[in-house]
Structure formats: structure tokens, C-alpha cells
Scaffold this motif. Structure first.
Motif, PDB file in Angstrom:
ATOM      1  N   GLU A 277      53.891  74.885  43.099  1.00 40.84           N
ATOM      2  CA  GLU A 277      54.212  73.778  42.353  1.00 40.84           C
ATOM      3  C   GLU A 277      53.766  73.996  40.782  1.00 40.84           C
ATOM      4  O   GLU A 277      54.592  73.518  39.998  1.00 40.84           O
TER       5      GLU A 277
ATOM      6  N   ALA B  12      56.134  66.939  36.638  1.00 45.46           N
ATOM      7  CA  ALA B  12      55.206  67.898  37.366  1.00 45.46           C
ATOM      8  C   ALA B  12      54.087  67.663  37.061  1.00 45.46           C
ATOM      9  O   ALA B  12      53.127  67.894  37.777  1.00 45.46           O
TER      10      ALA B  12
ATOM     11  N   PHE C 273      48.299  72.521  46.484  1.00 40.51           N
ATOM     12  CA  PHE C 273      49.066  72.623  45.321  1.00 40.51           C
ATOM     13  C   PHE C 273      48.920  74.168  44.965  1.00 40.51           C
ATOM     14  O   PHE C 273      47.888  74.491  44.924  1.00 40.51           O
TER      15      PHE C 273
END
Length: 179
Positions: free
Chosen positions: A38, A59, A35
Motif C-alpha cells: 500500500e 492513502a 501494511f
């Protein structure tokens, strides 16, 4: 063991992301979830958007789920203007009241050409207040020159740091954290 590899940089090809991918290559027995870029999709935190029982923005829900599913978290964070990147701090603000980091074994690498000690001094208390169990915290002087052409860790000292962090995650359930 499932590890969330969290790059605190928005750059797609950041050295922090490279460091996490290189660490994953050293531990093929672990399952990795990456991650980083993002972070850009996470909206600015406001308590008005996160009241008890509210459905978080997609999100934010994704980040929370990924933290919850992980057995441990490996964070690699740069230093921007002697501080934590704003997008990363914002993402952590969304986790304050939700609890996914509670007792989660976490390794924190502050990685930048300067070593990022000032950002690390600011970030560690934030991680502790959201419940992360810091099992290792290291400031790393990191440049792209320390990577081999294939993206692996070319510097022996950096490999040793990575292996120590991975060992801390492996032993965390029975070990004692720094928190």
C-alpha cells in the motif's frame, strides 16, 4: 493487543512481508493488520499538501488511522543502496506533523541479506523524531532460504529474534523503550 505489521518493501512477496506474516503466526493471540505494498499509493510528501487542518490524501489518511488504532507497530525494513527505501521514508514524512507514532511501542527489524545496519542507523532517528518508542531494534541477515516451505520461520535463530520482538511489544506499556 493489535499490531500494525509494516513492511517497508513495495514487493508483494517481499522477504520482509514474509517475516512479518511468520511472526504473526507465532503470536495468534495478537490481532494483526498488515501494511506494505500500500506504500505505493502514498503520494510524494510536500508540506503544501499537509497544512494544519487539511484533509490528507486517502492513502495517507489510511496509514495514519492504522497507526493510531494499533497498540504497537512491528516494522520490517530492507536496505536499498545502504539506505531506507524511498517509499517508506516518504510515508514516514507524512507522519511527522500528525502525531500517530507518539509514544507508540515500536519494534524495528532491519532485514536483508546484508543485515541492513546502515539503513537501521538512518531509520531509528527518524522513528524517534516522529515519536515512536523503540522497544527493540535488531539487524537481521535474512534470505528466503530461512523460511520453511509453508512460510514459517525455519531458522531457530530467526524464530528466537521474532519471539523476542513480540515479547518486547507485549511488555512495552509497562516497559522502558530504547528511545
Amino acid at each position: 493487543m493489535k499490531i500494525l505489521a509494516l513492511s517497508a518493501s513495495l514487493r508483494r512477496e517481499s522477504t520482509n512481508g514474509m517475516l512479518l506474516r511468520a511472526a504473526a503466526a507465532l503470536a495468534p493471540d495478537m490481532t494483526w493488520d498488515f501494511f506494505g505494498p500500500e506504500l505505493a499509493a502514498i503520494p510524494a510528501f510536500s508540506p503544501d499538501l499537509d497544512p494544519v487542518g487539511a484533509i490528507p490524501p486517502p492513502a495517507v489518511a489510511d496509514l495514519r488511522q492504522r497507526i493510531a488504532r494499533a497498540d504497537g507497530v512491528l516494522i520490517s525494513c530492507p536496505e536499498y543502496a545502504h539506505g531506507v527505501p524511498g517509499a517508506f521514508k516518504n510515508a514516514l514524512d507524512w507522519i511527522v506533523s500528525s502525531g500517530e507514532f507518539t509514544d507508540k511501542p515500536t519494534v524495528l527489524w532491519m532485514a536483508s541479506p546484508s543485515g541492513a545496519e546502515q539503513a537501521g542507523a538512518a531509520l531509528a532517528p527518524t522513528l524517534r523524531v516522529i515519536g515512536a518508542r523503540l522497544v527493540s531494534q535488531v539487524s537481521i541477515r535474512l534470505t528466503r532460504a530461512q523460511f520453511a516451505a509453508d512460510g514459517s520461520l525455519g531458522a531457530a535463530e530467526l524464530r528466537a529474534t521474532a519471539l523476542a520482538g513480540l515479547a518486547a511489544l507485549r511488555t512495552a506499556p509497562s516497559g522502558v523503550g530504547l528511545s
